[in-house]
Design a protein around this motif. Structure first.
Motif, short mmCIF file in Angstrom:
data_model
loop_
_atom_site.label_atom_id
_atom_site.label_comp_id
_atom_site.label_asym_id
_atom_site.label_seq_id
_atom_site.Cartn_x
_atom_site.Cartn_y
_atom_site.Cartn_z
N HIS A 58 0.83 -1.20 0.00
CA HIS A 58 0.00 0.00 0.00
C HIS A 58 0.86 1.25 0.00
O HIS A 58 0.58 2.22 -0.70
CB HIS A 58 -0.92 0.03 1.23
CG HIS A 58 -2.05 -0.95 1.14
ND1 HIS A 58 -1.94 -2.25 1.56
CD2 HIS A 58 -3.31 -0.82 0.66
CE1 HIS A 58 -3.09 -2.87 1.35
NE2 HIS A 58 -3.93 -2.03 0.81
N LEU B 154 -2.28 17.16 -16.65
CA LEU B 154 -2.79 16.43 -17.82
C LEU B 154 -2.22 16.97 -19.14
O LEU B 154 -2.10 16.23 -20.11
CB LEU B 154 -4.32 16.45 -17.83
CG LEU B 154 -4.98 15.50 -16.83
CD1 LEU B 154 -6.50 15.54 -16.97
CD2 LEU B 154 -4.50 14.07 -16.98
N PRO C 79 -7.46 11.31 -15.62
CA PRO C 79 -6.51 11.51 -14.51
C PRO C 79 -6.22 10.22 -13.72
O PRO C 79 -6.91 9.22 -13.88
CB PRO C 79 -7.22 12.55 -13.64
CG PRO C 79 -8.64 12.48 -14.01
CD PRO C 79 -8.72 12.03 -15.43
N VAL C 80 -5.22 10.32 -12.86
CA VAL C 80 -4.79 9.17 -12.05
C VAL C 80 -5.94 8.61 -11.22
O VAL C 80 -6.11 7.39 -11.11
CB VAL C 80 -3.62 9.60 -11.12
CG1 VAL C 80 -3.25 8.48 -10.16
CG2 VAL C 80 -2.42 10.03 -11.94
N ASP C 81 -6.76 9.48 -10.65
CA ASP C 81 -7.82 9.03 -9.75
C ASP C 81 -9.17 8.87 -10.43
O ASP C 81 -10.21 8.94 -9.76
CB ASP C 81 -7.94 9.99 -8.57
CG ASP C 81 -6.86 9.71 -7.54
OD1 ASP C 81 -6.33 8.59 -7.56
OD2 ASP C 81 -6.54 10.61 -6.76
N TRP D 133 -4.60 7.46 -16.89
CA TRP D 133 -3.53 7.57 -17.89
C TRP D 133 -2.29 6.72 -17.57
O TRP D 133 -1.70 6.17 -18.53
CB TRP D 133 -3.17 9.04 -18.15
CG TRP D 133 -2.35 9.72 -17.09
CD1 TRP D 133 -2.80 10.54 -16.10
CD2 TRP D 133 -0.93 9.62 -16.90
NE1 TRP D 133 -1.77 10.95 -15.30
CE2 TRP D 133 -0.60 10.42 -15.76
CE3 TRP D 133 0.10 8.96 -17.55
CZ2 TRP D 133 0.70 10.57 -15.28
CZ3 TRP D 133 1.41 9.10 -17.07
CH2 TRP D 133 1.69 9.90 -15.96
N PRO D 134 -1.87 6.57 -16.30
CA PRO D 134 -0.68 5.72 -16.10
C PRO D 134 -0.94 4.28 -16.54
O PRO D 134 -0.06 3.61 -17.09
CB PRO D 134 -0.42 5.78 -14.59
CG PRO D 134 -1.13 7.01 -14.12
CD PRO D 134 -2.32 7.14 -15.00
N PHE E 190 1.56 3.20 -19.41
CA PHE E 190 2.56 2.21 -19.01
C PHE E 190 2.04 0.77 -19.15
O PHE E 190 2.78 -0.12 -19.57
CB PHE E 190 3.00 2.45 -17.56
CG PHE E 190 3.66 3.79 -17.36
CD1 PHE E 190 4.92 4.04 -17.89
CD2 PHE E 190 3.03 4.80 -16.66
CE1 PHE E 190 5.54 5.28 -17.72
CE2 PHE E 190 3.64 6.05 -16.48
CZ PHE E 190 4.90 6.29 -17.02
N LEU F 142 -7.62 -6.10 4.75
CA LEU F 142 -6.75 -5.22 3.95
C LEU F 142 -7.57 -4.12 3.27
O LEU F 142 -8.72 -4.35 2.90
CB LEU F 142 -6.06 -6.01 2.85
CG LEU F 142 -4.86 -6.86 3.19
CD1 LEU F 142 -4.40 -7.61 1.95
CD2 LEU F 142 -3.73 -6.01 3.72
N GLU F 143 -6.93 -2.97 3.10
CA GLU F 143 -7.55 -1.93 2.26
C GLU F 143 -7.31 -2.29 0.81
O GLU F 143 -6.38 -3.05 0.50
CB GLU F 143 -6.91 -0.58 2.57
CG GLU F 143 -7.37 0.04 3.86
CD GLU F 143 -6.69 1.37 4.09
OE1 GLU F 143 -6.47 2.11 3.12
OE2 GLU F 143 -6.37 1.65 5.26
N PRO F 144 -8.12 -1.75 -0.16
CA PRO F 144 -7.88 -2.07 -1.57
C PRO F 144 -6.47 -1.66 -2.00
O PRO F 144 -5.97 -0.61 -1.59
CB PRO F 144 -8.92 -1.24 -2.31
CG PRO F 144 -9.93 -0.88 -1.31
CD PRO F 144 -9.26 -0.86 0.01
N LEU F 145 -5.82 -2.52 -2.81
CA LEU F 145 -4.49 -2.18 -3.31
C LEU F 145 -4.55 -1.11 -4.39
O LEU F 145 -3.62 -0.34 -4.59
CB LEU F 145 -3.82 -3.44 -3.88
CG LEU F 145 -3.26 -4.43 -2.87
CD1 LEU F 145 -2.84 -5.70 -3.58
CD2 LEU F 145 -2.08 -3.84 -2.11
N ARG G 27 -7.03 1.92 -6.45
CA ARG G 27 -8.21 2.78 -6.22
C ARG G 27 -9.19 2.76 -7.37
O ARG G 27 -10.25 3.34 -7.29
CB ARG G 27 -7.75 4.21 -5.98
CG ARG G 27 -6.97 4.32 -4.69
CD ARG G 27 -6.85 5.76 -4.28
NE ARG G 27 -6.15 5.85 -3.02
CZ ARG G 27 -6.18 6.90 -2.24
NH1 ARG G 27 -6.88 7.95 -2.58
NH2 ARG G 27 -5.50 6.91 -1.12
N TRP H 94 2.99 -4.38 -13.03
CA TRP H 94 3.76 -4.99 -11.93
C TRP H 94 4.31 -6.36 -12.33
O TRP H 94 5.45 -6.70 -11.98
CB TRP H 94 2.90 -5.08 -10.66
CG TRP H 94 2.69 -3.73 -10.04
CD1 TRP H 94 1.53 -3.02 -10.00
CD2 TRP H 94 3.68 -2.90 -9.44
NE1 TRP H 94 1.73 -1.80 -9.40
CE2 TRP H 94 3.04 -1.69 -9.04
CE3 TRP H 94 5.04 -3.03 -9.19
CZ2 TRP H 94 3.71 -0.64 -8.41
CZ3 TRP H 94 5.72 -1.98 -8.56
CH2 TRP H 94 5.05 -0.81 -8.17
#
Lengths: 77, 524
Positions: free
Chosen positions: A5, A20, B248-250, B257-258, B262, B480-483, B485, B496
């Motif tokens: 985490h 962006l 966006p990331v979130d 986009w990542p 990637f 566990l919390e989510p790995l 989001r 990974w």
């Protein structure tokens, strides 16, 4: 919070800092880089054995067209 | 409902496909004819076949459904998730495979590494292809059932038996030439649907206006719900901007986009275009190395139009029918409500074409893997071409039977994820690790067989482990919390898994003393 985490959170926070507009530049820039690489390839890698008899037998032009459209799409959308 | 005219069009298309497959089947005399079309395929046919194979019923229903739910970002899978990898593949990897004179990617990997790597990759592809056959047949059953009330069992049996017949008879050559016909029908039929859908909406500008209005309305609703503490995950998804490719990331969608850059553009896409047996096999059947390269470039040009027929109809469905709960129902509803008599038949033919062009390729390639990487490699290395032909045909029939059974099983399992997500998650398990070993195998002479095998297994374990840890039941049990989001983070699994494979492979290879380089060209 496990170690996984913490790693994920650190990467997420880092990537969130990238605006962006910068991301769009990354996408378009990567496509432009591939286009430049294709255009710089030697003729023996893009033409049939014995050389191209017509312009469309050189794969650089078709590849350039495909990548050119992509550059336009990712610049606009 | 379909009219007589619709049925005439569908039957004419199916009869044309069968006739073509039957005619080509008469020319098949050996295993080489069945699996590599006697290396006589032209670039234009291979290029169209590549696109037809890649776009299946899963993409038309699932891709349209994802566009309905998440917006235009799904088009990344056809644009940056295909075109760059196809161009790089054309000039770097395809020539290497063609010159090596191999029939399968696992065979190439054995020449570069060892039999263990070949076996693991062959097993992964075989399992993926076999499961994917069932998923694709299920997609057809869903569409036919939603639109016309057709019995799902009838749809599954009809598609599987037709495809099984011509794939078994004509092998790769029949697959490629029927794909050409299917590519024309698929693109033509879907473009017609697109044009009529846009007309119904009032043109592209009106489409944009309506979607922006829907987004604004839902954002407002979410704000109201948030105040009354009644926020649901579904409304979270609905407030995502739907007319942009870069999110966006979130973002609450599976396409931040990542992940797209990637995971998709740098890993999953090249893994698919240079490591997928069903894709690469047809280029190995091309007349020459140049024609093999040209087919990939031609395919990349064609790929530019695919989002217009896969993603945009999903957006049109959103503009016209905005309150559907199941995204996968968007395209069937659009077809049923918008298309006139005759055109509906053309769309159904296009859908069946897309479905058949993918099922036939996966059938032929799965049979190739069984025949070459299992039977010829481990059971009977001295097998003759005639025996190989027989083994290939028997395997094809067995795979058809399996696919029918698996599709029936899937219809009985309730799934929360869309078809597209199930498909992508299955691929993400091993595509990243497989690409890592292929990449190092081609570019880094020092990579060793044992390091590649260990890296591959660690990479697969990573993606499966992450998937397991991300399941709500497991998380709850382990507190566990989510790995991740985002929902359905299959793009992150592949990143990974790729990285773990690379690190293990490079580290273990560097620990071994350097050895002379290995030749992987034909006859070595």
């Amino acid at each position: 919070m496990t170690i996984l985490h913490r790693i994920g959170e650190a990467i997420r926070e880092l990537l969130q800092q990238v605006p962006l507009t910068g991301v769009r530049l990354l996408f378009v820039g990567s496509l432009v880089a591939i286009l430049l690489w294709v255009l710089s390839l030697p003729a023996e890698r893009t033409e049939p054995e014995g050389g191209a008899r017509r312009w469309d037998e050189n794969l650089k032009w078709s590849a350039g067209l495909a990548l050119g459209i992509q550059i336009l799409v990712y610049s606009l959308l | 409902m379909l009219t007589t005219l619709d049925y005439v069009l569908i039957v004419a298309y199916l009869a044309g496909t069968l006739w073509l497959g039957f005619r080509i089947g008469k020319r098949v005399q050996s295993g080489s004819d069945l699996f590599l079309a006697g290396r006589r395929l032209p670039w234009w046919a291979v290029g169209m076949s590549l696109v037809a194979t890649d776009i299946g019923g899963v993409d038309i229903i699932g891709g349209g459904g994802a566009a309905y739910k998440f917006g235009l970002a799904i088009a990344n899978f056809e644009w940056i998730g295909c075109v760059p990898a196809m161009i790089v593949g054309a000039f770097v990897f395809i020539p290497a495979f063609y010159r090596a004179g191999v029939t399968t990617i696992p065979e190439f990997l054995e020449r570069r590494y060892n039999a263990g790597v070949r076996s693991v990759i062959a097993f992964c592809w075989l399992v993926f292809m076999a499961c994917n056959l069932g998923i694709m047949l299920l997609a057809s059953a869903k569409l036919m059932s939603a639109m016309f009330g057709w019995n799902p069992a009838f749809s599954i049996l009809l598609t599987a038996s037709l495809v099984g017949f011509y794939t078994c008879a004509g092998g790769l050559e029949a697959v490629v030439y029927t794909d050409v016909l299917q590519c024309v029908v698929m693109i033509g039929g879907c473009l017609l649907t697109l044009a009529i859908g846009l007309y119904e909406v009032g043109g592209p500008k009106e489409l944009v206006r309506r979607i922006e209005a829907i987004d604004a309305q839902r954002a407002e609703k979410q704000a109201t719900d948030a105040v009354s503490e009644d926020v649901t995950s579904d409304t979270d998804l609905q407030t995502n901007p739907r007319l942009t490719l870069i999110l966006p990331v979130d973002t609450p969608t599976p396409f931040p986009w990542p992940g797209v850059y990637f995971g998709l553009a740098l890993i999953l896409s090249p893994a698919y275009w240079v490591g997928n047996q069903a894709i690469v096999q047809r280029t190995l059947g091309a007349k020459s190395e140049f024609e093999a390269k040209a087919s990939y470039v031609w395919g990349a040009v064609l790929k530019n139009v695919i989002p217009l027929i896969v993603a945009v109809p999903g957006l049109i469905a959103l503009a016209l029918i905005p309150d559907l709960k199941d995204g996968d129902a968007a395209i069937p509803r659009l077809v049923a409500e918008v298309l006139p008599v005759g055109v509906r038949g053309v769309f159904v033919a296009a859908f069946i074409a897309a479905l058949m062009s993918s099922v036939d390729s996966y059938l032929n390639s799965a049979a190739t893997i069984v025949s070459f990487d299992i039977y010829k490699r481990f059971v009977n290395p001295q097998v003759t071409e005639t025996q190989l032909l027989k083994v290939g045909r028997i395997t094809t029939v067995c795979l058809v039977v399996w696919a029918i059974g698996f599709a029936f099983l899937l219809t009985r399992i309730e799934q929360n994820s869309g078809i597209y997500t199930i498909f992508q998650t299955l691929m993400a398990f091993f595509q990243g690790p497989a690409f890592a070993i292929l990449l190092t195998g081609v570019f880094w002479k020092r990579a060793t067989g044992s390091a590649a095998l260990t890296g591959l297994l660690c990479g697969i374990a990573t993606s499966v482990g992450l998937f397991t840890l991300n399941q709500p039941a497991v998380r709850e049990a382990l507190k566990l919390e989510p790995l991740f989001r985002i929902s359905d983070p299959f793009l992150y699994f592949s990143i990974w898994a790729f990285l773990v494979t690379m690190v293990v492979l490079v580290t273990l290879s560097l620990l071994r003393p350097q050895r002379p380089s290995i030749s992987i060209t034909s006859g070595s």
